[in-house]
Design a protein around this motif. Structure first.
Motif, short mmCIF file in Angstrom:
data_model
loop_
_atom_site.label_atom_id
_atom_site.label_comp_id
_atom_site.label_asym_id
_atom_site.label_seq_id
_atom_site.Cartn_x
_atom_site.Cartn_y
_atom_site.Cartn_z
N LEU A 1 0.94 -1.19 -0.11
CA LEU A 1 0.03 0.02 0.00
C LEU A 1 0.75 1.28 0.16
CD1 LEU A 1 -2.92 -1.03 2.80
CD2 LEU A 1 -3.07 -0.34 0.13
N LEU A 2 2.05 1.31 0.79
CA LEU A 2 2.70 2.32 1.02
C LEU A 2 3.42 2.65 -0.50
CD1 LEU A 2 3.78 4.46 3.40
CD2 LEU A 2 5.78 2.76 3.85
N ARG A 3 4.08 1.73 -0.98
CA ARG A 3 4.81 1.88 -2.31
C ARG A 3 3.66 2.41 -3.41
NH1 ARG A 3 6.91 -3.12 -1.31
NH2 ARG A 3 5.37 -4.11 -2.65
N THR A 4 2.49 1.93 -3.40
CA THR A 4 1.60 2.31 -4.36
C THR A 4 1.26 3.88 -4.02
OG1 THR A 4 0.55 -0.07 -4.41
CG2 THR A 4 -0.65 1.87 -5.47
N ALA A 5 1.09 4.14 -2.94
CA ALA A 5 0.55 5.46 -2.59
C ALA A 5 1.73 6.54 -2.61
CB ALA A 5 0.08 5.55 -1.04
N THR A 6 2.75 6.11 -2.43
CA THR A 6 3.89 7.28 -2.66
C THR A 6 4.97 7.12 -3.37
OG1 THR A 6 5.33 6.05 -0.65
CG2 THR A 6 3.66 7.23 0.07
N GLU A 7 5.22 6.00 -4.19
CA GLU A 7 6.41 6.00 -5.05
C GLU A 7 5.91 6.17 -6.57
OE1 GLU A 7 8.34 2.29 -4.76
OE2 GLU A 7 8.79 2.53 -2.51
N LYS A 8 6.76 6.72 -7.10
CA LYS A 8 6.63 7.33 -8.59
C LYS A 8 6.60 5.91 -9.57
CE LYS A 8 7.89 10.04 -12.41
NZ LYS A 8 8.97 11.27 -12.81
N PRO A 9 5.49 5.64 -10.04
CA PRO A 9 5.51 4.34 -10.85
C PRO A 9 6.49 4.16 -11.95
CG PRO A 9 3.61 5.71 -11.39
CD PRO A 9 4.26 6.48 -10.15
N GLY A 10 7.23 3.20 -12.48
CA GLY A 10 7.91 3.15 -13.51
C GLY A 10 7.39 3.70 -15.01
N PRO A 11 7.84 3.77 -16.01
CA PRO A 11 7.45 4.30 -17.19
C PRO A 11 6.34 3.64 -17.76
CG PRO A 11 9.89 4.26 -17.27
CD PRO A 11 9.37 3.48 -16.02
N ALA A 12 6.29 2.10 -17.70
CA ALA A 12 5.30 1.32 -18.15
C ALA A 12 4.06 1.31 -17.37
CB ALA A 12 5.76 -0.47 -18.05
N GLU A 13 4.16 1.27 -15.76
CA GLU A 13 3.00 1.39 -15.02
C GLU A 13 2.48 2.64 -15.46
OE1 GLU A 13 0.23 0.59 -12.08
OE2 GLU A 13 1.29 -0.66 -13.67
N ALA A 14 3.33 3.82 -15.36
CA ALA A 14 2.82 5.24 -15.27
C ALA A 14 2.01 5.33 -16.95
CB ALA A 14 4.10 6.04 -15.54
#
Length: 460
Positions: A249-262
């Motif tokens: 949850l923490l990663r999903t909420a606070t980390e910038k997604p990689g190019p593919a996921e973005a």
């Protein structure tokens, strides 16, 4: 030893005359052995608790539900409702022991103003609708709105959100009912909020279900980083499963997604989000008062530590507009028979290690024993314990002595009342029919949702 099992409304979202699809669980009645001198044991319910209890009573020689049902020491009888077609005292007269494993088939009410408005329903009923449970086929959910709110943050809530947001072309390959798929094709729901009274550390869903939601095709998660401030330090001491879940949850909420996921998220036309620290106070009506138009939420904060953590209102309120409200705050069991003790506050049968209090020879397992908590493995352990207690009592001579007629007596009662039980071989015919109907459209099966059609197919 042998056990005859009974079928009352078992578990989850499956029609009464058949078991669910592979990997799910059935409704059935076990009976150990066909000789009157052999202990006759009746298990009411055919979900995991019923099957695991029967499996343990059969000495663990059998290790799958289907094999249990095929055992010569076990009989399945469906389409029988205990409390209506036959009473628990009648079962007790016919068997040396009766085990109640009929699950939690009701939902907990919100008990707030507006709950009765059109556009509000329980997540349990919604799950029953898309899974083909006969009693929920008239639900007709209105999915013409843009936003849906699910009150609750457990696995059922995530399941409902996933169904609402999954592209119909992906659902086509599942065993969702034809009618539900038709409604979902026309759905205009684009955003789903899952609302919880407490915070990220208290969510009730598990990591597998969360991961599926995060990766859901065509949908992006909405999580407010503010809700996760200071959480990194708090999760250091929590148990590993909870820590892994919270870290995701923490990663999903606070980390910038990689190019593919973005890129995937940018192209998503639908979204889902978790609203923490919010408690429902009222379902708001539309201007004409004819249907739900939103939910009034009290903002909360946490008090206490660990298991004693509870949400208390701060005094602030906020309104969340929506056209569909699904309540997913828990299940509860119903009393099955006036003769059986029942704690209506806790929604369980009072018991000590599965022995029903003050009723010798009567046992319980599963959710009706401990409440609607835990996963399949929890129910397995719980049911094995009940089976162990029953076998201990049998060995100690604590069960009624002398022969009991078992199913022969019950069969005569049911026949006199016009009830036509369904055998396991009958269920297998219905199972094969569903699979055959699904093959033409590339589905695992096309579920039969009408009990009368099921009985006609069986020639009843």
């Amino acid at each position: 030893m042998a056990s005859r099992c009974w079928r009352w409304w078992g578990w989850s979202a499956w029609p009464r005359t058949r078991l669910p699809p592979a990997g799910s669980t059935p409704s059935f009645c076990h009976h150990f052995s066909t000789q009157e001198k052999t202990p006759q044991i009746c298990v009411v319910g055919s979900g995991p608790a019923g099957f695991y209890t029967a499996q343990h009573l059969l000495k663990n020689v059998i290790n799958t539900f289907t094999q249990t049902a095929h055992s010569g020491r076990c009989a399945f009888w469906g389409n029988v409702e205990v409390g209506r077609d036959v009473t628990v005292p009648e079962l007790q007269e016919a068997y040396h022991a009766v085990v109640l494993s009929y699950g939690a088939e009701d939902h907990r009410a919100l008990e707030i103003p507006g709950e009765e408005l059109p556009g509000v329903c329980s997540a349990r009923a919604f799950v029953g609708w898309y899974n083909g449970l006969p009693e929920n086929q008239e639900l007709e959910p209105d999915l013409s709105c843009d936003t849906a709110v699910i009150l609750g943050q457990g696995n059922v809530a995530l399941d409902v959100a996933r169904i609402l947001l999954t592209p119909p072309e992906h659902l086509e390959r599942t065993d969702i009912t034809k009618a539900a798929l038709g409604v979902l094709r026309q759905s205009r729901v684009k955003t789903v909020w899952l609302v919880g009274r407490r915070g990220p550390l208290q969510v009730a869903f598990t990591i597998k279900e969360l991961r599926e939601m995060i990766q859901l095709p065509g949908a992006r998660p909405i999580l407010d980083p503010v809700d996760f401030l200071g959480l990194q330090d708090k999760i250091k001491e929590v148990p590993r499963p909870r820590k892994r879940l919270t870290e995701l949850l923490l990663r999903t909420a606070t980390e910038k997604p990689g190019p593919a996921e973005a890129a995937r998220q940018a192209s998503a036309s639908r979204a889902w989000g978790l609203r923490f620290f919010r408690s429902p106070q009222q379902v708001l009506p539309s201007p004409d008062g004819r249907r739900a138009a939103g939910v009034r939420l009290a903002v909360t904060r946490l008090e206490g530590v660990d298991e004693a953590t509870r949400a208390v209102p701060t005094g602030d309120m906020e309104d969340l507009p929506c056209g569909l409200v699904l309540s997913s705050i828990g299940y509860k069991s119903r009393p099955v028979d006036p003769s059986v003790p029942f704690d209506s506050k806790l929604g369980v049968i009072p018991n000590v290690e599965g022995r029903v209090m003050d009723v010798p020879g009567l046992y319980c397992s599963g959710w009706v024993k401990r409440g609607p908590t835990g996963v399949i493995a929890t129910t397995m352990t719980d049911s094995f314990l009940t089976g162990q207690m029953l076998l201990q009592d049998l060995k100690a001579g604590l069960l009624p002595s002398g022969p009991r007629p078992g199913y022969a007596a019950i069969q005569a009662l049911l026949s006199s009342r016009g009830v036509r039980p369904v055998s396991f071989s009958d269920w297998e015919k219905l199972d094969a029919e569903e699979v055959a109907r699904g093959q033409g459209t590339g589905k695992p099966r096309e579920k039969l949702v009408d009990p009368q059609e099921m009985l006609r197919l069986l020639g009843h």
